[in-house]
Design a protein around this motif. Sequence first.
Motif, PDB file in Angstrom:
ATOM      1  N   GLN A 125       4.693 -10.889   3.987  1.00  0.00           N
ATOM      2  CA  GLN A 125       3.444 -10.523   4.876  1.00  0.00           C
ATOM      3  C   GLN A 125       2.973  -8.969   4.670  1.00  0.00           C
ATOM      4  O   GLN A 125       1.938  -8.693   5.233  1.00  0.00           O
ATOM      5  CB  GLN A 125       3.831 -10.810   6.327  1.00  0.00           C
ATOM      6  CG  GLN A 125       4.181 -12.226   6.351  1.00  0.00           C
ATOM      7  CD  GLN A 125       4.240 -12.728   7.996  1.00  0.00           C
ATOM      8  OE1 GLN A 125       3.990 -12.023   8.872  1.00  0.00           O
ATOM      9  NE2 GLN A 125       4.785 -13.946   8.083  1.00  0.00           N
ATOM     10  N   ALA A 126       3.824  -8.205   4.223  1.00  0.00           N
ATOM     11  CA  ALA A 126       3.395  -6.596   4.342  1.00  0.00           C
ATOM     12  C   ALA A 126       2.231  -6.369   3.577  1.00  0.00           C
ATOM     13  O   ALA A 126       2.280  -7.053   2.299  1.00  0.00           O
ATOM     14  CB  ALA A 126       4.790  -5.807   3.775  1.00  0.00           C
ATOM     15  N   VAL A 127       1.606  -5.356   3.845  1.00  0.00           N
ATOM     16  CA  VAL A 127       0.448  -5.010   2.987  1.00  0.00           C
ATOM     17  C   VAL A 127       1.179  -4.342   1.440  1.00  0.00           C
ATOM     18  O   VAL A 127       0.470  -4.738   0.458  1.00  0.00           O
ATOM     19  CB  VAL A 127      -0.524  -3.870   3.700  1.00  0.00           C
ATOM     20  CG1 VAL A 127      -1.544  -3.537   2.587  1.00  0.00           C
ATOM     21  CG2 VAL A 127      -1.106  -4.766   4.685  1.00  0.00           C
ATOM     22  N   SER A 128       1.739  -3.622   1.641  1.00  0.00           N
ATOM     23  CA  SER A 128       2.837  -2.921   0.649  1.00  0.00           C
ATOM     24  C   SER A 128       4.075  -2.485   0.985  1.00  0.00           C
ATOM     25  O   SER A 128       4.409  -2.120   2.101  1.00  0.00           O
ATOM     26  CB  SER A 128       1.753  -1.596   0.164  1.00  0.00           C
ATOM     27  OG  SER A 128       2.469  -0.979  -0.994  1.00  0.00           O
ATOM     28  N   ILE A 129       4.939  -2.275   0.001  1.00  0.00           N
ATOM     29  CA  ILE A 129       6.192  -2.051   0.191  1.00  0.00           C
ATOM     30  C   ILE A 129       6.663  -1.332  -0.740  1.00  0.00           C
ATOM     31  O   ILE A 129       6.322  -1.322  -2.288  1.00  0.00           O
ATOM     32  CB  ILE A 129       7.211  -3.240   0.119  1.00  0.00           C
ATOM     33  CG1 ILE A 129       6.838  -4.050   1.700  1.00  0.00           C
ATOM     34  CG2 ILE A 129       8.559  -2.749   0.325  1.00  0.00           C
ATOM     35  CD1 ILE A 129       7.918  -5.377   1.524  1.00  0.00           C
ATOM     36  N   GLY A 130       7.164   0.029  -0.387  1.00  0.00           N
ATOM     37  CA  GLY A 130       7.731   0.995  -1.495  1.00  0.00           C
ATOM     38  C   GLY A 130       9.284   1.079  -1.331  1.00  0.00           C
ATOM     39  O   GLY A 130       9.794   1.228  -0.279  1.00  0.00           O
ATOM     40  N   VAL A 131      10.001   1.415  -2.323  1.00  0.00           N
ATOM     41  CA  VAL A 131      11.267   1.819  -2.273  1.00  0.00           C
ATOM     42  C   VAL A 131      11.733   3.058  -3.163  1.00  0.00           C
ATOM     43  O   VAL A 131      11.046   2.950  -4.109  1.00  0.00           O
ATOM     44  CB  VAL A 131      12.175   0.458  -2.758  1.00  0.00           C
ATOM     45  CG1 VAL A 131      13.684   0.882  -2.900  1.00  0.00           C
ATOM     46  CG2 VAL A 131      11.872  -0.840  -1.954  1.00  0.00           C
ATOM     47  N   LYS A 157       5.463   7.251  -2.549  1.00  0.00           N
ATOM     48  CA  LYS A 157       4.878   7.308  -3.797  1.00  0.00           C
ATOM     49  C   LYS A 157       4.739   6.193  -4.349  1.00  0.00           C
ATOM     50  O   LYS A 157       4.124   5.683  -5.235  1.00  0.00           O
ATOM     51  CB  LYS A 157       5.302   8.502  -4.525  1.00  0.00           C
ATOM     52  CG  LYS A 157       5.254   9.844  -4.035  1.00  0.00           C
ATOM     53  CD  LYS A 157       5.825  10.680  -4.955  1.00  0.00           C
ATOM     54  CE  LYS A 157       5.377  12.207  -4.416  1.00  0.00           C
ATOM     55  NZ  LYS A 157       5.768  13.280  -5.409  1.00  0.00           N
ATOM     56  N   ASP A 158       5.866   4.991  -3.866  1.00  0.00           N
ATOM     57  CA  ASP A 158       5.840   3.692  -4.608  1.00  0.00           C
ATOM     58  C   ASP A 158       4.964   2.824  -3.819  1.00  0.00           C
ATOM     59  O   ASP A 158       4.723   1.794  -4.474  1.00  0.00           O
ATOM     60  CB  ASP A 158       7.100   3.203  -4.482  1.00  0.00           C
ATOM     61  CG  ASP A 158       7.429   1.966  -5.382  1.00  0.00           C
ATOM     62  OD1 ASP A 158       6.983   2.030  -6.412  1.00  0.00           O
ATOM     63  OD2 ASP A 158       8.134   1.115  -4.888  1.00  0.00           O
ATOM     64  N   LEU A 159       3.986   3.368  -2.786  1.00  0.00           N
ATOM     65  CA  LEU A 159       3.036   2.442  -2.126  1.00  0.00           C
ATOM     66  C   LEU A 159       1.826   2.172  -2.921  1.00  0.00           C
ATOM     67  O   LEU A 159       1.446   3.316  -3.322  1.00  0.00           O
ATOM     68  CB  LEU A 159       2.758   2.644  -0.518  1.00  0.00           C
ATOM     69  CG  LEU A 159       4.080   2.525   0.449  1.00  0.00           C
ATOM     70  CD1 LEU A 159       3.838   3.425   1.569  1.00  0.00           C
ATOM     71  CD2 LEU A 159       4.428   1.159   0.534  1.00  0.00           C
ATOM     72  N   ALA A 160       1.374   0.971  -3.001  1.00  0.00           N
ATOM     73  CA  ALA A 160      -0.002   0.700  -3.196  1.00  0.00           C
ATOM     74  C   ALA A 160      -0.785  -0.350  -2.580  1.00  0.00           C
ATOM     75  O   ALA A 160      -0.132  -1.496  -2.547  1.00  0.00           O
ATOM     76  CB  ALA A 160      -0.178   0.348  -4.645  1.00  0.00           C
ATOM     77  N   PRO A 161      -1.669  -0.043  -1.578  1.00  0.00           N
ATOM     78  CA  PRO A 161      -2.504   1.186  -1.527  1.00  0.00           C
ATOM     79  C   PRO A 161      -1.709   2.465  -0.931  1.00  0.00           C
ATOM     80  O   PRO A 161      -0.639   2.194  -0.158  1.00  0.00           O
ATOM     81  CB  PRO A 161      -3.647   0.882  -0.499  1.00  0.00           C
ATOM     82  CG  PRO A 161      -3.156  -0.240   0.260  1.00  0.00           C
ATOM     83  CD  PRO A 161      -2.181  -0.984  -0.669  1.00  0.00           C
TER      84      PRO A 161
END
Length: 254
Positions: A125-131, A157-161
Amino acid sequence: MTETIGHIKSLLKNIDNVSDVRLSQWRKDSRLGVQTALQSWDKRYAKSQQQEQAFQGRFAFERHYWQQGITHIAGVDEVGRGPLAGPVIAAAVILPSDFHNVEVIDSKQVSAQKREALYELIIEQAVSIGVGVVDAAIIDDINIYQAARLAMTKAVKDLAPEPEVLLIDAMSLDVPMMQEALIKGDALSNSIGAASIVAKVTRDRLMSDYDLIYPGYGFASNAGYGTKDHLAGLEKLGVTPIHRRSFGPVREQL
């Protein structure tokens, strides 16, 4: 025809509205079994209302920005500062404004089984996830505090948008975005709580993989923390490539 107590109990499981007319009807029923079932329902309902209120409260920081038209608000958290082995891992999560699961909170407050279920829900469900992952060698080189900041920066920095605002658990990052550092933020913000769950599950899974590569340390169960079985493995088998050589118990073995 009078409803059986068992039938009423079955119907109560699917009622989530205190204004349901059947509740007022059943409250007039003199049977002890019916009244006991209603008391149990009342307790469950009160608990669910408390959970809902607390959940909405944990969206206060996000809501402040949503009301200004700012939609991409990332919660950021890390796990793995204390272990003797393995990386420090951070996650950044942007939740949609209509996200709704009252159980999402600081990963330390939910069981491993529940974390796994919530992880899948957040991923979906998340808009974006960065790790962001920073391994033991870098931890030894720059210290664990800076390694945690680096992991968080990598996650962002791994997030998009790209996020417009960061809500970070007790940290500030060298990134060109508005940010708020919240003490114990994983219990104050649903976005940070979601990030803590993603980071925790990601790291636990990785440490379980390392347990297959380096058996004898109990990594699958202790996640690299200095437990009795881990320290026994260190003494018997020595130091692995994923151990943090700058941490006392490991340094002693060297």
